[in-house]
Design a protein around this motif. Structure first.
Motif, short mmCIF file in Angstrom:
data_model
loop_
_atom_site.label_atom_id
_atom_site.label_comp_id
_atom_site.label_asym_id
_atom_site.label_seq_id
_atom_site.Cartn_x
_atom_site.Cartn_y
_atom_site.Cartn_z
N ARG A 89 0.85 -1.19 0.00
CA ARG A 89 0.00 0.00 0.00
C ARG A 89 0.89 1.25 0.00
NH1 ARG A 89 1.53 -0.96 4.83
NH2 ARG A 89 1.47 0.62 6.50
N PRO A 90 0.43 2.34 -0.48
CA PRO A 90 1.21 3.59 -0.40
C PRO A 90 1.41 3.99 1.06
CG PRO A 90 -0.57 3.78 -2.00
CD PRO A 90 -0.82 2.51 -1.25
N ALA A 91 2.66 4.21 1.43
CA ALA A 91 2.98 4.59 2.80
C ALA A 91 4.31 5.33 2.81
CB ALA A 91 3.05 3.37 3.72
N ASP A 92 4.43 6.28 3.71
CA ASP A 92 5.65 7.06 3.81
C ASP A 92 6.63 6.38 4.75
OD1 ASP A 92 3.64 10.05 3.85
OD2 ASP A 92 4.60 9.03 2.15
N PRO A 93 7.91 6.37 4.37
CA PRO A 93 8.91 5.76 5.26
C PRO A 93 9.24 6.67 6.43
CG PRO A 93 9.97 6.64 3.30
CD PRO A 93 8.49 6.81 3.09
N ASP A 94 9.77 6.07 7.49
CA ASP A 94 10.21 6.87 8.63
C ASP A 94 11.59 7.45 8.35
OD1 ASP A 94 10.95 3.87 10.58
OD2 ASP A 94 11.90 4.74 8.80
N ARG A 95 12.18 8.06 9.36
CA ARG A 95 13.46 8.73 9.15
C ARG A 95 14.56 7.74 8.77
NH1 ARG A 95 13.71 12.96 14.28
NH2 ARG A 95 11.86 14.20 13.69
N ALA A 96 14.46 6.51 9.24
CA ALA A 96 15.48 5.50 8.91
C ALA A 96 15.24 4.85 7.55
CB ALA A 96 15.52 4.43 9.99
N GLY A 97 14.19 5.25 6.86
CA GLY A 97 13.92 4.67 5.55
C GLY A 97 13.14 3.38 5.61
N PHE A 98 12.41 3.10 6.69
CA PHE A 98 11.64 1.89 6.84
C PHE A 98 10.15 2.21 6.78
CE2 PHE A 98 15.66 0.55 8.46
CZ PHE A 98 15.75 -0.79 8.14
N VAL A 99 9.40 1.26 6.22
CA VAL A 99 7.96 1.40 6.09
C VAL A 99 7.29 0.33 6.95
CG1 VAL A 99 5.98 1.37 4.53
CG2 VAL A 99 8.15 2.35 3.78
N THR A 100 6.29 0.70 7.70
CA THR A 100 5.59 -0.26 8.56
C THR A 100 4.75 -1.21 7.71
OG1 THR A 100 5.46 1.37 10.30
CG2 THR A 100 3.95 -0.50 10.45
N LEU A 101 4.87 -2.50 8.02
CA LEU A 101 4.07 -3.50 7.30
C LEU A 101 2.62 -3.39 7.77
CD1 LEU A 101 6.44 -6.59 7.48
CD2 LEU A 101 6.06 -5.06 5.54
N GLY A 102 1.72 -3.35 6.82
CA GLY A 102 0.31 -3.22 7.17
C GLY A 102 -0.41 -4.54 7.24
N ALA A 103 0.32 -5.62 7.52
CA ALA A 103 -0.29 -6.96 7.54
C ALA A 103 0.29 -7.74 8.72
CB ALA A 103 -0.05 -7.69 6.24
N LYS A 104 -0.36 -8.89 8.99
CA LYS A 104 0.06 -9.75 10.09
C LYS A 104 0.81 -10.96 9.54
CE LYS A 104 -3.84 -8.56 13.07
NZ LYS A 104 -5.00 -9.09 13.82
N GLU A 105 1.83 -11.34 10.26
CA GLU A 105 2.62 -12.50 9.83
C GLU A 105 1.77 -13.78 9.83
OE1 GLU A 105 6.64 -15.00 11.12
OE2 GLU A 105 5.89 -13.39 12.40
N ALA A 106 0.88 -13.92 10.79
CA ALA A 106 0.05 -15.13 10.86
C ALA A 106 -0.82 -15.26 9.62
CB ALA A 106 -0.81 -15.10 12.11
N ASP A 107 -1.38 -14.15 9.14
CA ASP A 107 -2.20 -14.21 7.92
C ASP A 107 -1.37 -14.65 6.73
OD1 ASP A 107 -4.04 -11.22 8.88
OD2 ASP A 107 -4.26 -13.31 9.51
N TRP A 108 -0.16 -14.07 6.61
CA TRP A 108 0.70 -14.43 5.48
C TRP A 108 1.17 -15.88 5.57
CZ3 TRP A 108 2.20 -12.97 0.82
CH2 TRP A 108 3.38 -13.49 0.28
N ARG A 109 1.59 -16.29 6.78
CA ARG A 109 2.11 -17.65 6.92
C ARG A 109 1.00 -18.68 6.68
NH1 ARG A 109 6.14 -17.83 5.76
NH2 ARG A 109 5.58 -19.57 4.45
N GLY A 110 -0.19 -18.39 7.17
CA GLY A 110 -1.29 -19.33 6.94
C GLY A 110 -1.62 -19.44 5.47
N ALA A 111 -1.62 -18.31 4.76
CA ALA A 111 -1.90 -18.36 3.32
C ALA A 111 -0.81 -19.10 2.58
CB ALA A 111 -2.05 -16.94 2.78
N MET A 112 0.47 -18.83 2.91
CA MET A 112 1.57 -19.49 2.20
C MET A 112 1.62 -20.98 2.50
SD MET A 112 3.06 -17.40 0.27
CE MET A 112 4.45 -18.43 -0.11
N ASP A 113 1.35 -21.35 3.73
CA ASP A 113 1.37 -22.78 4.07
C ASP A 113 0.29 -23.54 3.34
OD1 ASP A 113 2.29 -22.31 7.58
OD2 ASP A 113 3.48 -22.33 5.73
N GLU A 114 -0.77 -22.87 2.92
CA GLU A 114 -1.83 -23.55 2.18
C GLU A 114 -1.62 -23.44 0.67
OE1 GLU A 114 -6.75 -23.56 1.93
OE2 GLU A 114 -5.69 -22.34 3.42
N VAL A 115 -1.08 -22.31 0.23
CA VAL A 115 -0.90 -22.11 -1.21
C VAL A 115 0.28 -22.94 -1.73
CG1 VAL A 115 -0.18 -20.42 -2.94
CG2 VAL A 115 -2.00 -19.87 -1.34
#
Length: 656
Positions: A254-280
């Motif tokens: 998603r469009p998001a501005d980075p912080d001063r260190a150049g990092f962008v906050t992930l807008g998702a949960k690891e559990a959602d991604w891991r569950g989807a990947m483990d099934e896909v």
């Protein structure tokens, strides 16, 4: 004709006939067949092992990125995955050494590159184990390059002489690239799940990987798939797991501005991604393997088609083929008939030997010469070829085996007799010691001296029972005999007095039954062994209860402890031992802690007692001993009396 000559004829005649047959075969057709068959073997030996390496490297790349992000060295999952990767690499390297000798240059170059890159894997793993999050780029680059080399090998293997197979392989290569794009996204995201943030550079790579997989599916895969496979892929795309994966990707990108260190906050949960990947991932792998199997099957069909073409073009050699078949049939029939007869006799040997050994175990005398029937003669008179020699060798082997079994049985019987003789001498000494202790107990009145004498008397009684165990295990019977029936209560007390921690034994008797004179010793011995076993496997001061009561078929005596109990398989083994006591080889079972159970089984079988092990309601073990009516007698009207002394043993010294 000797067997060697027959085998030589079977080898030469088909070779000559087939040589004449292939002489008239079209050289170009034969070359095509050989080349495509070699390509198919190459794909099977080098391609399929590299598939396994491909899957394992992708998983190890993700786990390595996760370990670097979390810090603290490799995780258990990463260690386990490394073992799987090493196993896959070992298989690939061992097969690729053989499979690529005559392979095309493109395949050899790809295999060489892969083997070279694999040598750097230990260094990269060390970097993961000792590094931190700053090593992410180097580790990710190495694994990605190594997988790219693997994909290059897939592409090279898809370039075969058969155009149809090449066309079928094209979407398969695209599938591997698309799977790699998904795996790259997974590895990149693994860097940020721990902190919940990713750098803008990492997000850029994630966006490229997501775009790459979409491009592969839309342009390189789906348009070239048949309708049935395309429908299965559409099912995957329409599934909840794929949609969940896509949703997480959209949230991350998603469009998001980075912080001063150049990092962008992930807008998702690891559990959602891991569950989807483990099934896909398993769904994708399954569809890819189906596609691979389809390509391999098509290649095999092509090779078989060429083979049929070769056979059709060799009709000129039909006469030679007929000659080969005729000679082969005649010779093979003769050999098969002789070998079948020899096999029947060998099977008879296999059935007879265990029976002879079992008979020896029961104490029967065996005549070796009458048992060892010859099996060397296969029915062909005057023959002395290899088959006849084999039969003679089997005959000699059987005779030797029977003789060895008879000699071993004689040795066992001799050892049992020797063991009985030694044990009975010791029993005589124990009897004299008990008699002497009884005299000393009558003479002394000092409580301390009497306590010591009683302890010695108790230890000597236990020692007498152990010596009787040796006699029983050696196949004999104890010398202790009773001339009159004895109350069951006194028998139970006698058994209680022959164990070490007898204070923990609680006796409970319903009624006043009596035991026949011939059963007093066996019942007392069995109870003593069971009580000692219960005391050994239960923690003090928990009691061991011994209960007895009259039942419809005799006397039921229960010995119940509150120890650890026995597992189901142990209970089954113990009950099987009680119902079918084996012939006991004392030397072979010297270290078996269940020697007491063998003694119980022997006595129960000799005197008709039934012993059954069960679970106890207290968590321990409950043993039920059923004394049949034949071993009980009606008691006199008077109350119970003391246990009568056993019949006097023969105190004369045993012959040397």
């Amino acid at each position: 004709m000797s067997l060697r000559t027959a085998l030589l004829v079977l080898a030469v005649v088909p070779g000559v006939a087939l040589a004449a047959l292939w002489a008239v075969t079209s050289g170009q057709t034969l070359l095509d067949f050989q080349r495509q068959a070699a390509q198919g073997q190459l794909a099977q030996k080098a391609g399929q092992p590299s598939n396994i390496v491909y899957y394992n490297l992708q998983e190890e790349r993700r786990l390595s990125a996760e370990a670097l992000a979390r810090g603290g060295g490799p995780t258990d999952a990463l260690r386990k995955q490394r073992k799987l990767t090493d196993k896959a690499i070992d298989g690939f390297q061992s097969l690729s050494d053989i499979a690529t000798d005559d392979a095309p240059g493109e395949v050899r170059d790809a295999v060489r590159s892969a083997r070279t890159a694999i040598t750097q894997l230990p260094a990269q793993r060390t970097l993961v184990d000792e590094g931190d999050n700053d090593q992410q780029k180097a580790v990710y680059g190495y694994y990605t390059d190594l997988i790219a080399v693997d994909l290059k090998l897939f592409t090279a293997l898809s370039h075969v002489d058969n155009g149809r197979i090449t066309t079928l392989s094209q979407p398969l290569v695209g599938l591997f690239w698309a799977k790699e794009m998904i795996s790259r996204s997974d590895a990149l995201l693994a860097r940020g799940w721990t902190s919940g943030k990713l750098s803008t550079a990492d997000l850029r790579e994630v966006r490229q990987a997501v775009s790459g997989q979409s491009l592969q599916y839309s342009t390189q895969i789906v348009p070239f798939l048949p309708a049935d496979e395309r429908a299965r892929w559409q099912e995957v795309f329409a599934g909840s797991a794929w949609k969940a994966k896509t949703r997480v990707e959209n949230q991350v990108l998603r469009p998001a501005d980075p912080d001063r260190a150049g990092f962008v906050t992930l807008g998702a949960k690891e559990a959602d991604w891991r569950g989807a990947m483990d099934e896909v991932t398993p769904q994708l792998v399954k569809l890819m393997e189906q596609r691979t199997d389809g390509v391999v099957a098509a290649g095999k069909d092509s090779v078989i088609s060429l083979l049929i073409k070769v056979v059709v073009t060799t009709v000129v050699g039909l006469a030679a083929v007929i000659a080969v078949i005729w000679f082969t049939w005649r010779l093979s029939r003769t050999l098969r008939r002789r070998i079948s007869r020899l096999q029947e006799r060998a099977e008879e040997l296999e059935r007879a030997l265990p029976d002879v050994v079992e008979r020896l175990g029961r104490g029967e005398r065996i005549d070796v010469e009458s048992e060892a029937r010859a099996i060397g003669n296969d029915g062909e008179s005057g023959t002395s070829d290899e088959l006849a020699q084999l039969g003679n060798a089997l005959d000699l082997a059987r005779t030797s085996a029977l003789r060895a079994a008879v000699e071993q049985a004689d040795q066992h019987r001799g050892f049992e007799r020797l063991l009985q003789r030694i044990a009975r001498r010791t029993q005589q000494l124990i009897g004299q010691q008990l008699k002497k202790l009884d005299e000393l107990e009558r003479k002394h009145e000092d409580p301390e001296i009497l306590d010591g004498l009683f302890d010695l008397d108790h230890l000597t009684a236990r020692l007498r029972r152990y010596e009787e165990n040796l006699v029983i295990l050696a196949g004999g019977s104890p010398h202790r005999r009773w001339r009159k029936p004895v109350p069951l209560l006194d028998v139970m007390r006698s058994a209680q007095g022959e164990v070490q921690d007898y204070q923990r034994v609680v006796l409970d008797l319903d009624g006043a039954p009596w035991i026949a004179a011939r059963a007093v010793g066996p019942v007392s011995h069995v109870l003593a062994e069971l009580i000692e076993n219960a005391l050994t496997f239960s923690r003090p001061p928990s009691p061991v209860e011994v209960r007895a009561a009259q039942v419809s078929r005799g006397l039921a005596i229960e010995v119940e402890d509150r120890g650890l109990g026995m597992e189901e398989d142990q209970l089954a083994a113990a009950n099987e031992l009680m119902s079918r006591p084996p012939r006991m080889d004392v030397l072979a079972h010297a270290d078996d802690i269940r020697l007491g159970l063998y003694v119980i089984a022997r006595l129960a079988a000799q005197h008709g007692l039934r012993v059954e092990f069960r679970h106890s309601a207290f968590g321990g073990t409950r043993v039920v001993v059923l004394v049949p009516d034949a071993l009980t007698v009606p008691g006199p009207h008077s109350g119970p009396v003391a246990v009568p002394a056993p019949a006097a043993e023969d105190t004369a010294p045993a012959p040397a």
